[in-house]
Scaffold this motif. Structure first.
Motif, PDB file in Angstrom:
ATOM      1  N   GLY A  81     126.924  90.266  54.730  1.00  0.00           N
ATOM      2  CA  GLY A  81     125.668  89.680  55.177  1.00  0.00           C
ATOM      3  C   GLY A  81     125.581  89.604  56.692  1.00  0.00           C
ATOM      4  O   GLY A  81     124.497  89.659  57.266  1.00  0.00           O
ATOM      5  N   ILE A  82     126.752  89.485  57.353  1.00  0.00           N
ATOM      6  CA  ILE A  82     126.757  89.419  58.817  1.00  0.00           C
ATOM      7  C   ILE A  82     126.244  90.730  59.411  1.00  0.00           C
ATOM      8  O   ILE A  82     125.576  90.745  60.437  1.00  0.00           O
ATOM      9  CB  ILE A  82     128.172  89.074  59.319  1.00  0.00           C
ATOM     10  N   PHE A  83     126.514  91.853  58.734  1.00  0.00           N
ATOM     11  CA  PHE A  83     125.974  93.145  59.197  1.00  0.00           C
ATOM     12  C   PHE A  83     124.453  93.163  59.028  1.00  0.00           C
ATOM     13  O   PHE A  83     123.717  93.538  59.924  1.00  0.00           O
ATOM     14  CB  PHE A  83     126.557  94.304  58.390  1.00  0.00           C
ATOM     15  N   LEU A  84     124.024  92.757  57.840  1.00  0.00           N
ATOM     16  CA  LEU A  84     122.601  92.888  57.515  1.00  0.00           C
ATOM     17  C   LEU A  84     121.746  91.889  58.282  1.00  0.00           C
ATOM     18  O   LEU A  84     120.580  92.156  58.557  1.00  0.00           O
ATOM     19  CB  LEU A  84     122.395  92.702  56.008  1.00  0.00           C
ATOM     20  N   GLY A  85     122.340  90.740  58.635  1.00  0.00           N
ATOM     21  CA  GLY A  85     121.587  89.741  59.376  1.00  0.00           C
ATOM     22  C   GLY A  85     121.355  90.143  60.816  1.00  0.00           C
ATOM     23  O   GLY A  85     120.525  89.569  61.499  1.00  0.00           O
ATOM     24  N   ASN A  86     122.129  91.122  61.279  1.00  0.00           N
ATOM     25  CA  ASN A  86     121.998  91.602  62.640  1.00  0.00           C
ATOM     26  C   ASN A  86     120.900  92.664  62.689  1.00  0.00           C
ATOM     27  O   ASN A  86     121.076  93.779  62.201  1.00  0.00           O
ATOM     28  CB  ASN A  86     123.354  92.172  63.063  1.00  0.00           C
ATOM     29  N   ALA A  87     119.773  92.315  63.300  1.00  0.00           N
ATOM     30  CA  ALA A  87     118.597  93.193  63.231  1.00  0.00           C
ATOM     31  C   ALA A  87     118.896  94.619  63.686  1.00  0.00           C
ATOM     32  O   ALA A  87     118.421  95.583  63.080  1.00  0.00           O
ATOM     33  CB  ALA A  87     117.472  92.605  64.073  1.00  0.00           C
ATOM     34  N   SER A  88     119.718  94.758  64.732  1.00  0.00           N
ATOM     35  CA  SER A  88     119.933  96.112  65.244  1.00  0.00           C
ATOM     36  C   SER A  88     120.750  96.948  64.266  1.00  0.00           C
ATOM     37  O   SER A  88     120.602  98.167  64.210  1.00  0.00           O
ATOM     38  CB  SER A  88     120.610  96.060  66.611  1.00  0.00           C
ATOM     39  N   LEU A  89     121.620  96.298  63.466  1.00  0.00           N
ATOM     40  CA  LEU A  89     122.368  97.048  62.455  1.00  0.00           C
ATOM     41  C   LEU A  89     121.528  97.248  61.197  1.00  0.00           C
ATOM     42  O   LEU A  89     121.696  98.225  60.473  1.00  0.00           O
ATOM     43  CB  LEU A  89     123.661  96.315  62.088  1.00  0.00           C
ATOM     44  N   ASP A  90     120.629  96.321  60.968  1.00  0.00           N
ATOM     45  CA  ASP A  90     119.806  96.400  59.754  1.00  0.00           C
ATOM     46  C   ASP A  90     118.893  97.627  59.777  1.00  0.00           C
ATOM     47  O   ASP A  90     118.521  98.135  58.725  1.00  0.00           O
ATOM     48  CB  ASP A  90     118.970  95.129  59.600  1.00  0.00           C
ATOM     49  N   ILE A  91     118.554  98.115  60.970  1.00  0.00           N
ATOM     50  CA  ILE A  91     117.681  99.294  61.045  1.00  0.00           C
ATOM     51  C   ILE A  91     118.239 100.415  60.182  1.00  0.00           C
ATOM     52  O   ILE A  91     117.510 101.060  59.431  1.00  0.00           O
ATOM     53  CB  ILE A  91     117.561  99.785  62.509  1.00  0.00           C
ATOM     54  N   ASN A  92     119.551 100.609  60.302  1.00  0.00           N
ATOM     55  CA  ASN A  92     120.148 101.723  59.569  1.00  0.00           C
ATOM     56  C   ASN A  92     120.597 101.336  58.165  1.00  0.00           C
ATOM     57  O   ASN A  92     120.880 102.207  57.347  1.00  0.00           O
ATOM     58  CB  ASN A  92     121.340 102.279  60.355  1.00  0.00           C
ATOM     59  N   LEU A  93     120.697 100.043  57.873  1.00  0.00           N
ATOM     60  CA  LEU A  93     121.218  99.640  56.559  1.00  0.00           C
ATOM     61  C   LEU A  93     120.117  99.200  55.608  1.00  0.00           C
ATOM     62  O   LEU A  93     120.324  99.126  54.403  1.00  0.00           O
ATOM     63  CB  LEU A  93     122.217  98.489  56.728  1.00  0.00           C
ATOM     64  N   HIS A  94     118.946  98.906  56.174  1.00  0.00           N
ATOM     65  CA  HIS A  94     117.855  98.364  55.367  1.00  0.00           C
ATOM     66  C   HIS A  94     117.517  99.290  54.202  1.00  0.00           C
ATOM     67  O   HIS A  94     117.398 100.492  54.378  1.00  0.00           O
ATOM     68  CB  HIS A  94     116.622  98.184  56.262  1.00  0.00           C
TER      69      HIS A  94
END
Lengths: 604, 395
Positions: free
Chosen positions: A397-410
């Protein structure tokens, strides 16, 4: 015991219908919730196996599928539209019907009156109504599987315009209408339940049961109910507006759409508005799911480690923290919807803060196990499994909560892995733990422990085999809700992995039949339960094994201490129930017990 | 008691025999099923494979029953010897946890080394390199926490497994310790928020002026991509103008629209920022370009944008990945209907000269003939609408 029942029957003249169907007894309602939840869980599981077959063997045809699904699997291959429907209904059933109603409906109903020392819920009638609304919405949702145009198919989040325009896909017709009706009824049920839980906990605690002497289960159920009452109406509003858009030509969510060869007249609406309304419920919803599981596991870990839960106050504060923060993080589901980037930064900040109370809870669980005397009942195994899954899923969740990482994981499989572990499996483990632990209280019988061990180890291994590889699929940019991975060259390397996942999922789901067998067999043939099988401190184990209206035959027990006096030095036994007065345990009393430390005044 | 154990054993031997028998018979039936039959192969195969699975299931249930019975025998003998079965199971499960820990860590290692190598190649965009770096840092920090907490969890489960002789240590709280493990995660997360926030602000900042601007429209189930042509300005569009010929509703009265290009593959010049104007004409789509670590939803009625700077050409990436067939892609990541799983368009990153050459091969899609077709299409739509109203058959 039989004395009580006969005595009772004389007074109330209970018929089959008033005892088993339209019962107003919270224990019977808990059983109804649990069994309905189990039936829905089996439906959700079967759907997941069907679409796992498609993902594991996308190029093969299975004639039995055609026999089972008819026109939805012509030639033994699942239809893409029906695949979407199955994914949608699987999600809806698991999130709402199993892990919301099935989990908190069962255990809030069973445990709130019994653990706080109340005769029943504040309003038994509304409680009964809550179950029957839930039952009705379950029936409608299940029924929608059988209609000709197929059930809703836009994903459990039903984003418009896909869900708003019947032309957009087959499931957006009658299937979506039924989905919306079912959810509207479900929200009504959840609200009636929630109001009841809150008023019962606040008003009907027995003498001495101050808020800081309540077991953590009750804290979790109370906060869950508050979350539900505050957030479900927002979903209700969203659903009603969607019904308006679908049926009455309004444009709340629709604008500038050209579909099926014509431009729609709708103008000025915003599809993103629906996402805001949906996730304003949707995010608290995942905590509505996980918090009861955390409450249950706190209780079970303390009881079976034979130790007080470590940091009782910190556990309460972190639960309150999670409950509060869960209302201001919904935007992390929407980082890339075109929402203002500044808003994205705010939601990123609040989302990562919520990891702090979650971390505190995890460390407190570990500290509770440390130097314990761990009794491995099946419930304890599932509670430990929950902690493991909560860690694994929480960290991603720490990855996904980070908006800049979420771009590629969303919307990739990374997300699928994350939420299936942290809220799907972890909450399911909490539910299993609760069933194994309170089965004696529900049915007056013991479940078979050996079968419980098999069930736990097979399920635990299967969960990690199914969901762990999905993280890497997500990191390879494989989006979720894909019917097959054969249309893209770069996804083809994941076919073998998907087959492995499917096999693990099938074996894992077969293991659930061990549980089902154990559950239903033990109702009739289980060993008779002793009154306090786990040597637990909480009040529910002071009530007679056989269910009766009002829970306790005489006066309701009074409470003198917190619920976690396990292995207290100076006391012979390794537990002291909450209703034992301090005057009877002079040898083990600590200075803090007389008032100041655990927050309340012991005034009797 | 002895007799009863003997009986138990006997029944379990029977079960084993039955299990063996079933395995053999099901294998035989499976072998027969795989042999080509002369007539009506399909239906026969269906019948036999079905029974094969049924038999397999029955066999599995029997095998399970055998193990269960054996354990019951164990339980009985233990009780005969005066031991408590509870303690045995505490021991067994505790030891299982230590086995599981080893297996689990091995499995995690296997996953990272096998499936971890199958992930996306290095980022082909400037901002992607930064977020990849951020991802790796997050992965290391969470990885350490993951391993330590799991070792503690399973080791404690093993070490402190229940025994008759043990009494748990009454330890209700330690405010100092709890303060530490509140503040330390808070600090670590604050650092992550700050670095993530910095990256996010840079990524979402307005695109540089010199950026190439493209118009990308999602529809069920394809991408329509429009280049601005020589004037580097896109013509405006309106959804009311959409028809079969003019799929995105470009307004040809706008003089910027006259030289716009429609393409089947997106060509991008390397090292030049590119700004995408996203839109959808029916339902929400999501334009996902995994190799560039770029994604943005395409929403009907609400324009969205995303910009990035490609840094690696397709040719270079083919060499790097050692895959001559490698291609960059734009794919749909937001569920949009039944064929959502196959909605893609190729992206080709080339150097400036190749890009210029490619551009010269493209002709503006607006022609006199097209203008005529558009008028006809618009007229027929209007006529159809009139008829519908006249017949009062509005859907």
């Amino acid at each position: 015991m039989s004395d009580h029942t006969t005595h009772h029957e004389e007074h109330h003249k209970e018929t089959f219908i008033s005892k088993y169907v339209f019962s107003m007894d919270h224990k019977m309602i808990a059983k109804q919730y649990l069994i309905t939840g189990i039936i829905m869980a089996v439906i959700g599981m079967v759907l997941s196996i069907l679409f796992r077959i498609q993902l594991g063997w996308p190029d093969e045809s299975f004639p039995f599928l055609e026999k089972l699904l008819g026109k939805w699997a012509q030639g033994g291959r699942i239809d893409p539209a029906f695949y979407m429907s199955m994914v949608t209904i699987h999600g809806t059933i698991m999130v709402f019907f199993v892990l919301t109603a099935g989990l908190s409906g069962t255990f809030s109903n069973l445990l709130i009156p019994l653990q706080i020392g109340a005769r029943d819920m504040a309003s038994p009638f509304i409680n009964m109504l809550s179950y029957w609304f839930f039952f009705l919405s379950s029936v409608i949702m299940t029924w929608s599987l059988l209609i000709e145009s197929g059930p809703a198919s836009g994903g459990w989040t039903i984003y418009p315009p896909l869900s708003a325009i019947p032309k957009a896909m087959p499931g957006s017709g009658l299937g979506m209408t039924l989905w919306l009706i079912s959810m509207a009824i479900f929200v009504a049920s959840a609200l009636m339940g929630g109001i009841n839980y809150i008023s019962t906990v606040l008003n009907m605690r027995t003498k001495g049961m101050s808020m800081t002497k309540m077991p953590l289960t009750i804290w979790a159920f109370l906060l869950t109910a508050i979350l539900g009452v505050l957030s479900f109406p927002v979903l209700f509003a969203g659903v009603i507006l969607l019904i308006f858009d679908r049926g009455f030509g309004t444009s709340f969510y629709l604008s500038d759409i050209f579909i099926g060869g014509e431009a729609l007249p709708n103008h000025g609406g915003s599809p993103v508005l629906f996402q805001h309304l949906f996730w304003f419920l949707g995010h608290p919803e995942v905590y509505i799911i996980i918090m009861p599981a955390l409450g249950i596991s706190s209780e079970i870990i303390a009881t079976n480690a034979r130790k007080p839960i470590f940091g009782y106050r910190a556990m309460i504060i972190s639960l309150i923290g999670i409950a509060f923060l869960s209302f201001i993080v919904w935007g992390h589901h929407m980082f890339i919807t075109g929402m203002n980037p500044f808003l994205g930064s705010v939601f990123m900040f609040t989302t990562l803060i919520i990891a702090v109370p979650s971390a505190v809870k995890t460390f407190n669980y570990l500290a509770t196990l440390w130097r314990g005397n761990i009794q491995f009942t099946p419930a304890m195994l599932f509670a430990i499994g929950l902690v493991s899954l909560f860690i694994t899923g929480g960290l991603t969740g720490i990855f996904l909560g980070n908006a800049s990482l979420d771009i590629n994981l969303h919307d990739t499989y990374f997300v699928v892995a994350h939420f299936h572990i942290v809220m799907g499996s972890a909450a399911m483990f909490g539910m299993f733990a609760g069933v194994y632990h309170w089965y004696p209280r529900l049915f007056g019988k013991m479940m078979d422990e050996r079968l419980g061990y098999f069930h736990f180890w097979l399920t635990f291994i299967a969960v990690y085999c199914v969901f762990f590889p999905m993280h890497f699929m997500g990191l390879d940019g494989v989006p979720r809700r894909y019917y097959s991975f054969t249309s893209f060259d770069f996804m083809k390397e994941w076919l073998a992995v998907n087959r492995f996942i499917s096999i693990a999922a099938i074996l894992g789901s077969l293991a659930q039949f061990i549980f089902l067998y154990n559950f239903f067999r033990s109702i009739f043939k289980g060993k008779k339960a002793p009154q306090n099988p786990w040597n637990s401190n909480t009040l529910e184990w002071t009530a007679p094994v056989e269910h009766m209206h009002g829970n306790w035959p005489g006066e309701i027990p009074w409470v003198y201490r917190w619920p976690y006096d396990y292995s207290k030095p100076g006391h012979d036994e390794d537990f002291i129930p909450q209703n034992v007065p301090l005057s009877e345990t002079m040898s083990s009393n600590l200075p803090g017990d007389y008032g100041t430390h655990h927050g309340s005044k012991a005034n009797h | 008691m002895n007799i009863s154990i003997a009986q138990q054993l006997k029944s379990s031997t029977k079960a084993i025999l039955l299990f063996v028998l079933l395995t053999i018979s099901s294998t035989i039936s499976f072998a027969q099923a795989t042999m080509p039959a002369a007539t009506d192969v399909a239906s026969q195969e269906l019948g036999i494979t079905f029974w094969f699975y049924v038999l397999l299931l029955i066999a599995a249930v029997f095998a399970f029953a055998v193990i269960n019975k054996t354990l019951k025998v164990l339980e009985l003998t233990q009780e005969l010897n005066g031991k408590k079965i509870k303690n045995t199971y505490n021991k067994v499960n505790g030891v299982f946890f230590i086995f599981f820990l080893v297996l689990f860590l091995g499995y995690v290692y296997y996953e990272f080394t096998t499936h971890g190598r199958m992930v996306l190649p290095e980022s082909a965009s400037e901002h992607g390199a930064i977020t990849d770096n951020l991802f790796n840092i997050t992965a290391i920090i969470t990885g350490i926490v993951f391993i330590i907490t799991h070792i503690l969890l399973f080791y404690f489960s093993f070490k402190y497994k229940g025994k008759e002789t043990r009494k748990a240590f009454f330890y209700s709280h330690n405010d100092k310790l709890e303060l530490y493990w509140t503040i330390i995660p808070a600090i670590v997360l604050a650092v992550m928020v700050l670095s993530g926030w910095k990256a996010w602000t840079n990524i979402t900042a307005p695109a540089p002026k010199e950026a190439l601007t493209l118009d990308v429209t999602g529809k069920q189930f394809a991408w329509i991509v429009r280049y601005p042509g020589n004037d580097n300005a896109l013509g405006s569009k309106a959804f009311k103008l959409v028809n079969d010929v003019n799929e995105t509703g470009v307004d040809f009265n706008d003089k910027n629209a006259k030289d716009d290009l429609l393409v089947n593959e997106i060509y991008l010049p390397v090292n030049r920022p590119v700004k995408f104007n996203f839109n959808a004409r029916d339902v929400i789509h999501s334009a996902y370009m995994p190799h560039f670590r770029a994604q943005m939803n395409c929403v009907p009625g609400m324009p969205t944008t995303f910009w990035f700077k490609p840094t690696i050409t397709t040719e270079q990436m083919r060499l790097k990945t050692n895959d001559p067939k490698f291609d960059y892609l734009l794919l749909c990541a937001k569920v949009c209907g039944s064929a959502h799983y196959n909605m893609q368009i190729k992206i080709v990153v080339v150097n400036d000269t190749e890009y210029a050459t490619w551009l010269t091969t493209k002709k503006p899609f607006y022609t006199e003939e097209m203008a005529k077709q558009i008028q006809e299409a618009a007229a027929s739509v209007a006529k159809a609408k009139e008829e519908k109203l006249a017949l009062n058959t509005h859907e």
